[in-house]
Write a protein that holds these residues in place. Structure first.
Motif, PDB file in Angstrom:
ATOM      1  N   ARG A 170       0.815  -1.210   0.000  1.00 22.78           N
ATOM      2  CA  ARG A 170       0.000   0.000   0.000  1.00 22.78           C
ATOM      3  C   ARG A 170       0.855   1.270   0.000  1.00 22.78           C
ATOM      4  NH1 ARG A 170      -3.673   1.071  -2.535  1.00 22.78           N
ATOM      5  NH2 ARG A 170      -4.242  -1.109  -2.268  1.00 22.78           N
ATOM      6  N   ASN A 171       1.916   1.286   0.814  1.00 26.00           N
ATOM      7  CA  ASN A 171       2.755   2.490   0.901  1.00 26.00           C
ATOM      8  C   ASN A 171       3.384   2.863  -0.434  1.00 26.00           C
ATOM      9  OD1 ASN A 171       2.231   2.909   3.538  1.00 26.00           O
ATOM     10  ND2 ASN A 171       4.166   2.048   4.321  1.00 26.00           N
ATOM     11  N   SER A 172       3.960   1.868  -1.086  1.00 25.60           N
ATOM     12  CA  SER A 172       4.626   2.141  -2.357  1.00 25.60           C
ATOM     13  C   SER A 172       3.613   2.585  -3.405  1.00 25.60           C
ATOM     14  CB  SER A 172       5.354   0.884  -2.851  1.00 25.60           C
ATOM     15  OG  SER A 172       6.283   0.450  -1.897  1.00 25.60           O
ATOM     16  N   VAL A 173       2.474   1.881  -3.428  1.00 28.95           N
ATOM     17  CA  VAL A 173       1.446   2.225  -4.409  1.00 28.95           C
ATOM     18  C   VAL A 173       1.011   3.675  -4.195  1.00 28.95           C
ATOM     19  CG1 VAL A 173      -0.931   1.762  -5.115  1.00 28.95           C
ATOM     20  CG2 VAL A 173       0.668  -0.141  -4.795  1.00 28.95           C
ATOM     21  N   ASP A 174       0.765   4.028  -2.943  1.00 33.78           N
ATOM     22  CA  ASP A 174       0.349   5.410  -2.654  1.00 33.78           C
ATOM     23  C   ASP A 174       1.418   6.408  -3.081  1.00 33.78           C
ATOM     24  OD1 ASP A 174      -2.015   4.517  -1.688  1.00 33.78           O
ATOM     25  OD2 ASP A 174      -1.494   4.698   0.442  1.00 33.78           O
ATOM     26  N   HIS A 175       2.648   6.040  -2.793  1.00 31.54           N
ATOM     27  CA  HIS A 175       3.759   6.925  -3.167  1.00 31.54           C
ATOM     28  C   HIS A 175       3.760   7.224  -4.669  1.00 31.54           C
ATOM     29  CE1 HIS A 175       7.874   8.374  -3.772  1.00 31.54           C
ATOM     30  NE2 HIS A 175       8.034   7.374  -4.629  1.00 31.54           N
ATOM     31  N   PHE A 176       3.683   6.159  -5.473  1.00 34.41           N
ATOM     32  CA  PHE A 176       3.736   6.363  -6.930  1.00 34.41           C
ATOM     33  C   PHE A 176       2.467   7.046  -7.446  1.00 34.41           C
ATOM     34  CE2 PHE A 176       6.974   2.964  -6.571  1.00 34.41           C
ATOM     35  CZ  PHE A 176       8.019   3.629  -7.203  1.00 34.41           C
ATOM     36  N   ARG A 177       1.335   6.762  -6.783  1.00 30.82           N
ATOM     37  CA  ARG A 177       0.101   7.405  -7.222  1.00 30.82           C
ATOM     38  C   ARG A 177       0.181   8.907  -6.982  1.00 30.82           C
ATOM     39  NH1 ARG A 177      -3.749   4.658  -4.530  1.00 30.82           N
ATOM     40  NH2 ARG A 177      -4.294   3.230  -6.213  1.00 30.82           N
ATOM     41  N   ARG A 178       0.651   9.276  -5.767  1.00 32.36           N
ATOM     42  CA  ARG A 178       0.764  10.710  -5.459  1.00 32.36           C
ATOM     43  C   ARG A 178       1.719  11.406  -6.418  1.00 32.36           C
ATOM     44  NH1 ARG A 178       0.782   9.032  -0.023  1.00 32.36           N
ATOM     45  NH2 ARG A 178       3.041   9.090  -0.048  1.00 32.36           N
ATOM     46  N   ALA A 179       2.749  10.682  -6.827  1.00 29.45           N
ATOM     47  CA  ALA A 179       3.738  11.273  -7.735  1.00 29.45           C
ATOM     48  C   ALA A 179       3.236  11.288  -9.178  1.00 29.45           C
ATOM     49  CB  ALA A 179       5.047  10.498  -7.631  1.00 29.45           C
ATOM     50  N   GLY A 180       2.020  10.729  -9.404  1.00 20.41           N
ATOM     51  CA  GLY A 180       1.477  10.705 -10.770  1.00 20.41           C
ATOM     52  C   GLY A 180       2.238   9.753 -11.677  1.00 20.41           C
ATOM     53  N   ARG A 181       2.859   8.730 -11.080  1.00 24.09           N
ATOM     54  CA  ARG A 181       3.666   7.820 -11.884  1.00 24.09           C
ATOM     55  C   ARG A 181       3.211   6.373 -11.713  1.00 24.09           C
ATOM     56  NH1 ARG A 181       9.194   7.814 -10.543  1.00 24.09           N
ATOM     57  NH2 ARG A 181       8.941   8.999  -8.625  1.00 24.09           N
ATOM     58  N   LEU A 182       1.924   6.208 -11.425  1.00 25.87           N
ATOM     59  CA  LEU A 182       1.390   4.850 -11.252  1.00 25.87           C
ATOM     60  C   LEU A 182       0.451   4.510 -12.411  1.00 25.87           C
ATOM     61  CD1 LEU A 182       1.199   2.436  -9.182  1.00 25.87           C
ATOM     62  CD2 LEU A 182      -0.990   3.445  -8.490  1.00 25.87           C
ATOM     63  N   LEU A 183       0.677   3.366 -13.033  1.00 24.30           N
ATOM     64  CA  LEU A 183      -0.280   2.842 -14.008  1.00 24.30           C
ATOM     65  C   LEU A 183      -0.921   1.618 -13.380  1.00 24.30           C
ATOM     66  CD1 LEU A 183      -1.460   2.751 -16.979  1.00 24.30           C
ATOM     67  CD2 LEU A 183       0.329   1.052 -17.409  1.00 24.30           C
ATOM     68  N   GLU A 184      -2.225   1.647 -13.200  1.00 22.97           N
ATOM     69  CA  GLU A 184      -2.921   0.506 -12.599  1.00 22.97           C
ATOM     70  C   GLU A 184      -3.678  -0.262 -13.676  1.00 22.97           C
ATOM     71  OE1 GLU A 184      -4.468   0.839  -8.204  1.00 22.97           O
ATOM     72  OE2 GLU A 184      -4.780   2.750  -9.222  1.00 22.97           O
ATOM     73  N   LEU A 185      -3.554  -1.567 -13.637  1.00 23.17           N
ATOM     74  CA  LEU A 185      -4.280  -2.391 -14.597  1.00 23.17           C
ATOM     75  C   LEU A 185      -5.703  -2.632 -14.113  1.00 23.17           C
ATOM     76  CD1 LEU A 185      -1.433  -2.719 -15.649  1.00 23.17           C
ATOM     77  CD2 LEU A 185      -1.837  -5.179 -15.913  1.00 23.17           C
ATOM     78  N   SER A 186      -6.622  -2.666 -15.048  1.00 27.23           N
ATOM     79  CA  SER A 186      -8.003  -3.013 -14.706  1.00 27.23           C
ATOM     80  C   SER A 186      -8.102  -4.538 -14.561  1.00 27.23           C
ATOM     81  CB  SER A 186      -8.944  -2.524 -15.799  1.00 27.23           C
ATOM     82  OG  SER A 186      -8.911  -3.426 -16.880  1.00 27.23           O
ATOM     83  N   PRO A 187      -9.194  -5.046 -13.981  1.00 25.53           N
ATOM     84  CA  PRO A 187      -9.297  -6.501 -13.779  1.00 25.53           C
ATOM     85  C   PRO A 187      -9.235  -7.308 -15.079  1.00 25.53           C
ATOM     86  CG  PRO A 187     -10.944  -5.343 -12.467  1.00 25.53           C
ATOM     87  CD  PRO A 187     -10.311  -4.313 -13.354  1.00 25.53           C
TER      88      PRO A 187
END
Lengths: 425, 425
Positions: free
Chosen positions: A22-39
């Motif tokens: 969760r921490n890492s995911v939040d970090h990258f999301r806040r930085a605008g550098r997260l790509l999340e895959l849909s199901p």
């Protein structure tokens, strides 16, 4: 892995690939550098096509019912000769590389033509579009096997232009990471004089380049080399100094166990091209045996001796023909003498040939999504309308992988990355 | 034909197909009833898929590396048993028929499941969507070869429900032109008791229905029938009264020359399913021999024993495996004893199997674009972006046809007509 976080450095190298937290995911999301895959989306390694004749792209789908000689002289050599026209080359290569990237081919090992300018264009197109590529200016000088209008004027010319092509690629602006590499490319022994083969072998030693050629593709080629050289194709290639850790030998259908021991000992690889071989090689490469013998095997479309652009199709064909080798084809023979027991490979093994094994064959850190490897990858969406790929809620993981392997179309490939750079989608 | 005018009556029958003339073209244009093809567009007959297991659609792409028994009991029978749920059936069949039409399959010959309601739903879906279809409620009652939860309770129940299905289809509202036809469908001899096979044979005689079943698909099936019946699969099917002019025998890989003489004499047909056979039938049907012997041969995907929905793929595979039969597969055998000389068929012959020969096999006026035939046709556009089909100005007519055969994707199929009705595009 069902819930992974993959972190990619600015240089395109994967620095982390494990369970997401969760921490890492939040970090990258806040930085605008997260790509999340849909199901409905899955990430797989990019596909590595280790045998492509780039100039043959315009004839893909045609003439494969002709005997080899007619196919070569009435179609292929005539077409390849057109690449003296740089504008034609630019138009075709632009379309080819775009198409292959769209089909998920993140690395291509290409034959160009004998034309230095056209082959430089191919290298530039791959670099501009961001496809990882190993490219060779084709060398072929034997008047007995090549037409007058499509042949190197001499061994010396072919060697000089090969040297110049290597220099060009290694000094291309923007190619500092060696996304594009030159490959020394004697077409095949029948098309080359001894002088040319010796010269290219020497150049291989001098430059440390990768090499590609054909080896024991068909009964004809296998027998031709035995007759002319007094030794097998693989042995002759080795003796000319053309077999090293990064040599890719296309086909190899008629290699013997001892040929393959030699190939293994050199660390070279066989590029298996199942569709092309089915149509024109008179036998099926025993991939399972090769793997058991420790030979590097990778996969290729052999455009346009292979008639399909997609490496997913090559994967499906590799599994299919391996089963035909295992079971045999002629029902009038007894079941126990019809085929070659134990030859079948699963589609998952075939997919491994197109990814991980391709990286091993080329000695490049590609074909796996793990730290230290380059991020060459495909985002497959299994829920694209107007495609034939369909998942159900009762599919198990292994079913999903098999469905992706058998039924991914280019429309399902929503994004393609090479070396961390988005090149499609 | 490069500049043709095809005229279609309101009943879907082609009344004219020849060189266009200005007067006629002007007439239809003024009447607002002219469709003109662009230079990148081609019209070809609709594709006839003569072997589809409709309920297996959700598992397409999976589990084909398992042995037949595991494939049947761990995947296929479990899945087929789900069709006791009519809502599930409606959802799957709606998707299946939509998908096949989108891929250019204008006629489908379908196995349903043992469930009468679900199979009626399949018939209704085909009728509503406008696909020509021959559909069978599957009969299988032998406790020794069928699981407890997926088996007819008795031969009598299977025969009664088959009779009811025939009545239902023949009286469906909107089916006056018999777009949908019932097919008597004993799964295959191993799954049926003698009583059931006799009863269905009798019903065939009474109703004049078409029949479909499997015949000599694999070494196992071929040997099983020989052992149980003391005669070949084809002979047993004939002796039960199940072989008539409109019988479709799936696979036939292990039929002998005398089996095929019997099939020819009855006017029945073999549905060749090349991909499925490559993976699970232990041999390749000698299509060229069959044609030379005068046997009707047509083509099928065998969804989901075949792993691809497209009949264009089946065409490509038919040509491919025929070449493997011709040349053989095992390079350690001498070339002259490796394969079966003269077995290769061209992709154009394979395309004929999927069109004209399909019409002949089913004894229906389909598969050709000429007067008297039903207008079942595809409009192929060779210039659709984001597809792999590519024409060049130097392609000859034969090249264009071959490119269409090898590289058409569903995105290239812009329009589909069945019986003159536009069902896609």
């Amino acid at each position: 892995m069902s819930d992974a976080l993959i972190v990619i450095g600015r240089d395109g190298v994967i620095t982390r690939a494990d369970d997401s937290d969760r921490n890492s995911v939040d970090h990258f999301r806040r930085a605008g550098r997260l790509l999340e895959l849909s199901p409905s989306q899955y990430l797989v390694p990019g596909l590595i096509d280790t045998h492509i004749h780039a100039p043959q792209w315009p004839q893909m789908g045609t003439a494969l019912d002709l005997p080899l000689e007619k196919w070569l002289f009435e179609y292929t050599f005539k077409l390849e000769a057109r690449y003296s026209d740089a504008e034609f080359a630019r138009r075709v290569y632009d379309d080819l590389v775009t198409t292959l990237l769209a089909n998920g081919t993140t690395t291509g090992v290409y034959y160009g033509s004998i034309h230095l300018p056209a082959t430089k264009i191919l290298a530039q197109v791959c670099l501009d579009k961001g496809q990882r590529a190993l490219i060779g200016r084709v060398a072929m000088d034997d008047p007995k096997q090549c037409p007058d209008n499509y042949r190197d004027g001499s061994a010396a010319i072919a060697i000089d232009e090969t040297r110049e092509f290597i220099r060009f690629v290694r000094s291309m602006r923007g190619n500092e990471v060696r996304l594009i590499e030159p490959v020394i490319t004697p077409r095949f022994i029948p098309a080359c004089t001894d002088e040319l083969l010796r010269g290219l072998g020497k150049l291989t030693g001098e430059t440390g380049c990768a090499v590609q050629t054909h080896c024991s593709e068909s009964d004809w080629e296998h027998a031709y080399v035995l007759e002319r050289m007094g030794k097998s194709d693989a042995t002759a290639i080795r003796d000319f100094g053309l077999m090293n850790r990064r040599t890719v030998l296309a086909h190899g259908c008629h290699t013997t166990v001892s040929d393959r021991a030699l190939i293994r000992n050199q660390g070279a690889a066989i590029s298996h091209c199942p569709l092309s071989n089915a149509l024109g090689s008179n036998a099926v490469l025993p991939v399972k045996s090769c793997l058991e013998e420790g030979v590097h095997v990778c996969l290729g479309t052999d455009i346009a001796g292979g008639l399909r652009a997609s490496m997913f199709d090559a994967v499906a064909m590799a599994a299919t023909v391996s089963k035909l080798l295992e079971d045999g084809v002629d029902a009038t023979k007894a079941a126990d003498s019809r085929g070659r027991a134990g030859s079948g490979i699963s589609c998952v093994t075939a997919f491994y040939l197109a990814t991980t094994a391709g990286g091993v064959a080329l000695d490049l850190p590609i074909g796996l999504l793990k730290p230290g490897y380059r991020f060459d990858a495909l985002l497959i969406d299994t829920a694209v309308p107007d495609t034939n790929l369909r998942l159900y809620d009762f599919d198990k993981s292994v079913d999903i992988l098999q469905k992706i392997i058998w039924n991914t179309e280019r429309q399902n490939i929503k994004k393609v990355w090479v070396n961390g750079r988005l090149v499609k989608g």
